[in-house]
Write a protein that holds these residues in place. Structure first.
Motif, mmCIF file in Angstrom:
data_model
loop_
_atom_site.group_PDB
_atom_site.id
_atom_site.type_symbol
_atom_site.label_atom_id
_atom_site.label_comp_id
_atom_site.label_asym_id
_atom_site.label_seq_id
_atom_site.Cartn_x
_atom_site.Cartn_y
_atom_site.Cartn_z
ATOM 1 N N CYS A 425 -33.658 -15.385 8.078
ATOM 2 C CA CYS A 425 -33.621 -16.764 7.852
ATOM 3 C C CYS A 425 -33.017 -17.330 6.474
ATOM 4 O O CYS A 425 -32.741 -18.332 6.371
ATOM 5 N N ASN A 426 -32.677 -16.226 5.710
ATOM 6 C CA ASN A 426 -32.070 -16.719 4.413
ATOM 7 C C ASN A 426 -30.862 -15.969 4.115
ATOM 8 O O ASN A 426 -30.397 -15.981 2.881
ATOM 9 N N SER A 427 -30.093 -15.458 5.028
ATOM 10 C CA SER A 427 -29.147 -14.571 5.063
ATOM 11 C C SER A 427 -27.780 -15.595 4.813
ATOM 12 O O SER A 427 -26.859 -14.884 4.262
ATOM 13 N N GLY A 428 -27.969 -16.662 4.871
ATOM 14 C CA GLY A 428 -26.897 -17.699 4.513
ATOM 15 C C GLY A 428 -26.814 -18.221 3.150
ATOM 16 O O GLY A 428 -26.015 -18.999 2.846
ATOM 17 N N CYS A 429 -27.781 -17.756 2.493
ATOM 18 C CA CYS A 429 -28.042 -18.325 1.002
ATOM 19 C C CYS A 429 -27.642 -17.179 0.250
ATOM 20 O O CYS A 429 -27.831 -15.958 0.566
ATOM 21 N N ILE A 430 -27.090 -17.544 -0.941
ATOM 22 C CA ILE A 430 -26.824 -16.557 -2.069
ATOM 23 C C ILE A 430 -27.855 -16.693 -3.265
ATOM 24 O O ILE A 430 -27.879 -17.467 -3.934
ATOM 25 N N CYS A 431 -28.885 -15.948 -2.881
ATOM 26 C CA CYS A 431 -30.050 -15.816 -3.754
ATOM 27 C C CYS A 431 -30.084 -14.672 -4.731
ATOM 28 O O CYS A 431 -29.507 -13.581 -4.257
ATOM 29 N N SER A 432 -30.827 -14.805 -5.747
ATOM 30 C CA SER A 432 -31.048 -13.676 -6.673
ATOM 31 C C SER A 432 -32.357 -13.290 -6.372
ATOM 32 O O SER A 432 -33.366 -14.029 -6.475
ATOM 33 N N GLU A 433 -32.607 -11.899 -6.299
ATOM 34 C CA GLU A 433 -33.903 -11.296 -6.293
ATOM 35 C C GLU A 433 -34.655 -11.479 -7.351
ATOM 36 O O GLU A 433 -35.837 -10.895 -7.549
ATOM 37 N N ASN A 434 -34.034 -11.440 -8.660
ATOM 38 C CA ASN A 434 -34.700 -11.523 -9.889
ATOM 39 C C ASN A 434 -35.452 -12.727 -10.359
ATOM 40 O O ASN A 434 -36.135 -12.958 -11.436
ATOM 41 N N GLU A 435 -35.122 -13.891 -9.520
ATOM 42 C CA GLU A 435 -35.446 -15.177 -9.710
ATOM 43 C C GLU A 435 -37.137 -15.374 -9.471
ATOM 44 O O GLU A 435 -37.486 -14.643 -8.421
ATOM 45 N N TRP A 436 -37.841 -15.874 -10.053
ATOM 46 C CA TRP A 436 -39.253 -16.254 -9.902
ATOM 47 C C TRP A 436 -39.529 -17.820 -10.081
ATOM 48 O O TRP A 436 -39.763 -18.239 -11.414
ATOM 49 N N ASP A 437 -39.224 -18.528 -8.875
ATOM 50 C CA ASP A 437 -39.763 -20.282 -8.975
ATOM 51 C C ASP A 437 -40.558 -20.275 -7.794
ATOM 52 O O ASP A 437 -40.022 -20.887 -6.965
ATOM 53 N N PRO A 438 -41.720 -19.879 -7.629
ATOM 54 C CA PRO A 438 -42.314 -19.803 -6.141
ATOM 55 C C PRO A 438 -42.634 -21.285 -5.943
ATOM 56 O O PRO A 438 -42.736 -22.266 -6.495
ATOM 57 N N ILE A 439 -42.482 -21.404 -4.367
ATOM 58 C CA ILE A 439 -42.722 -22.424 -3.665
ATOM 59 C C ILE A 439 -43.886 -22.365 -2.352
ATOM 60 O O ILE A 439 -44.097 -21.049 -2.221
ATOM 61 N N CYS A 440 -44.710 -23.338 -2.079
ATOM 62 C CA CYS A 440 -45.591 -22.979 -1.337
ATOM 63 C C CYS A 440 -45.221 -23.791 -0.008
ATOM 64 O O CYS A 440 -44.971 -25.107 0.160
ATOM 65 N N GLY A 441 -44.995 -22.822 1.035
ATOM 66 C CA GLY A 441 -44.661 -23.595 2.306
ATOM 67 C C GLY A 441 -45.723 -24.061 3.084
ATOM 68 O O GLY A 441 -46.880 -23.762 2.932
ATOM 69 N N GLU A 442 -45.558 -25.173 4.101
ATOM 70 C CA GLU A 442 -46.427 -25.811 4.914
ATOM 71 C C GLU A 442 -47.194 -24.832 5.694
ATOM 72 O O GLU A 442 -48.256 -25.090 6.159
ATOM 73 N N ASN A 443 -46.741 -23.699 5.885
ATOM 74 C CA ASN A 443 -47.532 -22.520 6.498
ATOM 75 C C ASN A 443 -48.392 -21.881 6.002
ATOM 76 O O ASN A 443 -48.973 -20.859 6.384
ATOM 77 N N GLY A 444 -48.681 -22.053 4.516
ATOM 78 C CA GLY A 444 -49.450 -21.407 3.770
ATOM 79 C C GLY A 444 -49.018 -20.094 3.207
ATOM 80 O O GLY A 444 -49.801 -19.484 2.572
ATOM 81 N N ILE A 445 -47.699 -19.986 3.440
ATOM 82 C CA ILE A 445 -47.051 -18.831 2.647
ATOM 83 C C ILE A 445 -46.174 -18.967 1.623
ATOM 84 O O ILE A 445 -45.695 -20.178 1.397
ATOM 85 N N THR A 446 -46.461 -18.297 0.354
ATOM 86 C CA THR A 446 -45.627 -18.492 -0.784
ATOM 87 C C THR A 446 -44.239 -17.697 -0.650
ATOM 88 O O THR A 446 -44.336 -16.855 -0.274
ATOM 89 N N TYR A 447 -43.302 -18.465 -1.360
ATOM 90 C CA TYR A 447 -41.962 -17.642 -1.173
ATOM 91 C C TYR A 447 -41.433 -17.830 -2.626
ATOM 92 O O TYR A 447 -41.739 -18.767 -3.543
#
Length: 661
Positions: A425-447
């Motif tokens: 689901c996030n394969s199209g994004c260039i993300c860093s695994e070292n980043e920590w800036d959490p968000i809370c989805g409406e599904n109750g899961i933290t990303y």
């Protein structure tokens, strides 16, 4: 270094008499001398009480800032444990010297010097804040114009997460001493609670630009401010001692007293010694010759040695538990640092104080002898650690964090691998695994970040930012097709809030139960050693606790807790930073497990102490008691290191004597 005042206080009190009641200070004869003597004692006790308050406040405040320091400097718990343990290093060379040689020196000035040294130390602790620059934390890239939509999911390799540097330029009596020493930690944790609410760079940044709240895992409070306050208090505590005399005179009404209390005997001997010419006084070199024989005499006493070992192990358990209790509450129950410190200061510390008071009251009310004191101390430890077992069942489950505690499909599983943060689901994004800036989805899961949640756009800015079109949120909430998220971690469920209340109740009862054995244990320590070695024995005991428990316990507790980390942060200069997320279950088992195992070991040693006491000492002979003599219990022991006098085991009168001491 803070023990300089504590050790010398004992010596100084040897040369004064604390009246049994107020009437002794109001004798008709020699009224003026009585008034002067009582006034000097009150001044000393008041000043000493304030010193104990300052010391206790500084020590407890350090405990309250553990998580703040960890986040501020991006360091693991093990290193924070080293910092906490280093608070005791000053005792290595000072405490033995003070306890052994301090009796011949100007004790009030030594106490005053110790306070000044302690104040300098607390100021030094706060200094890094002013040399490290402003606190940096990662925030979601956003626009100040809420009508503009940008993409947190980075498609361009030249785009990087924004690390924000918040604006660097911007606009009486001796029982009273112990009571105040208990009040100190209460104010220490309350001060920690207040400072934790204030942003770390308060006064140096525009607070309106801060996008995180005290509930955020990246929040760092004004930890340094409390050390400045504690340093000022220590300086104020030192002032009175520079104006006190070396000795206080004995009150006239007590000179003819026939009391056989241990305190009076000490004072009588000490006062006679001070009337001798200076040339007849013992020299430091002569005293040093008796140092090793005295040390050998102490450790040759099996009761003292076993009790010392039991205390060292038990204090390893208690110090480790207290040091990381704020962190445990924050991580296990999702509470803020401010609320955690407030709860500890207003609930746990008073329970400890009440437990200590209750232990002393029981000893005096039932006139318990030394064997009974050992039983009471053992019983309180046994039931206290038994209650700790119930806390294993009062924890909260892991928060649902995608890629760490649950899969992106919502299946609960704990993962220690960073690659688990990436999904289709996030394969199209260039993300860093070292980043920590959490968000809370409406599904109750933290990303872990908006990028790893696959969010394509965001609206608003700062605390009110809304993430939209989050592909990873959508796949776990396919029924409603909701794909939005908000800044911050998702809150734990209501069942966790209930567990926190149960934890508080059991924690308070446990603190009270364990504290009941404090006074009986201290009485046991005093009664098992030769009177001439009491000050030295207390110095060795305190040194052993500080060095063998106060220093290592926070370190290995911290190392064990670090092993339960699921997501580590990264320092901006490279390397591993502070832990961002722990495995709640593993944390609970490690934290409580270490505490209970060490406590159990100390209980077995306490049983050995009780066994030896029962074997070597017998109750007072009834015939002697019938004659009206206070008498002593004879120890059938060939070794001369056991004291066979009323200083070891006494009848119903001895609790009063110990209370006066």
């Amino acid at each position: 270094m803070e023990n300089v005042s504590k050790e010398n206080a004992r010596f100084f009190l040897k040369n004064i008499i604390v009246p049994n009641d107020r009437s002794s200070c109001k004798s008709e004869s020699s009224a003026s001398k009585e008034k002067q003597s009582c006034g000097g004692i009150k001044i000393f006790l008041g000043a000493l009480s304030f010193v104990y308050f300052a010391k206790a406040l500084s020590g407890s405040y350090l405990k309250s800032t553990i998580t703040q320091i960890e986040r501020r400097f991006d360091i693991p718990s093990s290193l924070v444990g080293v910092i906490d343990g280093s608070f005791e290093l000053g005792n290595l060379l000072i405490i033995i010297l003070v306890s052994y040689f301090g009796a011949k020196l100007h004790r009030p000035k030594i106490i005053g010097a110790g306070c000044l040294i302690m104040s300098v130390g607390t100021f030094f602790i706060a200094m890094p804040q002013f040399f490290m620059g402003r606190y940096r934390y990662e925030i979601l890239p956003s626009s100040t114009n809420s009508s503009i939509s940008i993409s947190p999911c980075l498609h361009d390799k030249h785009q990087i997460p924004l690390s924000v540097l918040e604006r660097p330029q911007a606009k009486i009596n001796a029982g009273c001493v112990q009571t105040v020493a208990i009040i100190g930690p209460i104010f220490g944790f309350l001060l920690g609670s207040l400072c934790a609410k204030l942003y770390v760079d308060i006064g140096f940044v525009d607070l309106d630009s801060i996008t995180i709240t005290p509930k955020d895992v990246q929040w760092v409070g004004a930890w340094w401010l409390g050390y400045v306050v504690a340093g000022i208090i220590s300086v104020l505590a030192a002032i009175p001692f520079w104006f006190l005399p070396k000795h206080l005179s004995r009150p006239e009404s007590r000179k003819d007293s026939n009391t056989s209390s241990e305190q009076s005997k000490f004072i009588t001997e000490d006062n006679r010694e001070h009337h001798k010419p200076y040339t007849q006084q013992l020299k430091i070199v002569e005293m040093a010759k008796d140092f090793l024989p005295s040390l050998k005499n102490l450790f040759g006493n099996p009761v003292y040695f076993l009790y010392l070992c039991a205390s060292v192990i038990q204090f390893n358990s208690l110090i480790g538990m207290v040091t990381y209790k704020p962190k445990y509450i924050e991580q296990q129950y999702g509470q803020s640092s401010s609320k955690t410190n407030f709860v500890i200061g207003m609930i746990n510390i008073p329970a400890v104080a009440f437990g200590i008071f209750s232990g002393g009251l029981i000893m005096k009310k039932f006139r318990i002898n030394v064997v009974g004191a050992a039983k009471l101390s053992l019983g309180s430890s046994f039931f206290g650690y038994l209650l700790l077992f119930t806390l294993f069942a009062m924890g909260c489950e892991n928060s649902d964090v995608a890629g760490l505690t649950v899969s992106y499909e919502g299946i609960k599983q704990v993962s220690h691998y960073e690659q688990a943060l990436f999904s289709e689901c996030n394969s199209g994004c260039i993300c860093s695994e070292n980043e920590w800036d959490p968000i809370c989805g409406e599904n109750g899961i933290t990303y872990v970040s908006a990028c790893l949640a696959g969010c394509k756009s965001s609206n608003g800015s700062g605390k009110n930012a809304m993430l939209r079109n989050c592909s990873c949120v959508e796949i776990t909430d396919s029924l409603s097709r909701s794909s939005s998220a908000v800044i911050g971690t998702c809150q734990k469920g209501s069942e966790c809030a209930n567990m926190f209340l149960y934890f508080l109740v059991i924690s308070v009862i446990t603190s009270y139960t364990l504290s009941i054995g404090g006074t009986p244990g201290y009485i046991l320590l005093l009664r098992c050693i030769n009177p001439q070695l009491k000050s030295f024995a207390l110095g060795i005991y305190t040194l052993a606790i500080r060095v063998l428990a106060g220093i290592p316990a926070p370190v290995y507790f911290g190392m064990s807790i670090d092993n339960t980390c699921l997501k580590w942060g990264s320092k901006r200069c490279g390397g591993r930073g502070a832990c961002r997320l722990y495995d709640s279950n593993a944390f609970r088992y490690v934290y409580l497990g270490l505490t209970v195992v060490l406590g159990t070991m100390s209980i077995f040693l306490s049983i050995a102490v009780l066994f030896i006491l029962k074997k070597r000492f017998v109750p007072q002979d009834e015939n002697i008691a019938a004659t009206g003599e206070r008498g002593t219990v004879l120890a059938r022991n060939s070794k001369d290191n056991f004291v066979t006098c009323d200083h070891l085991i006494q009848t119903a009168y001895w609790p009063d004597k110990e209370t006066r001491l």
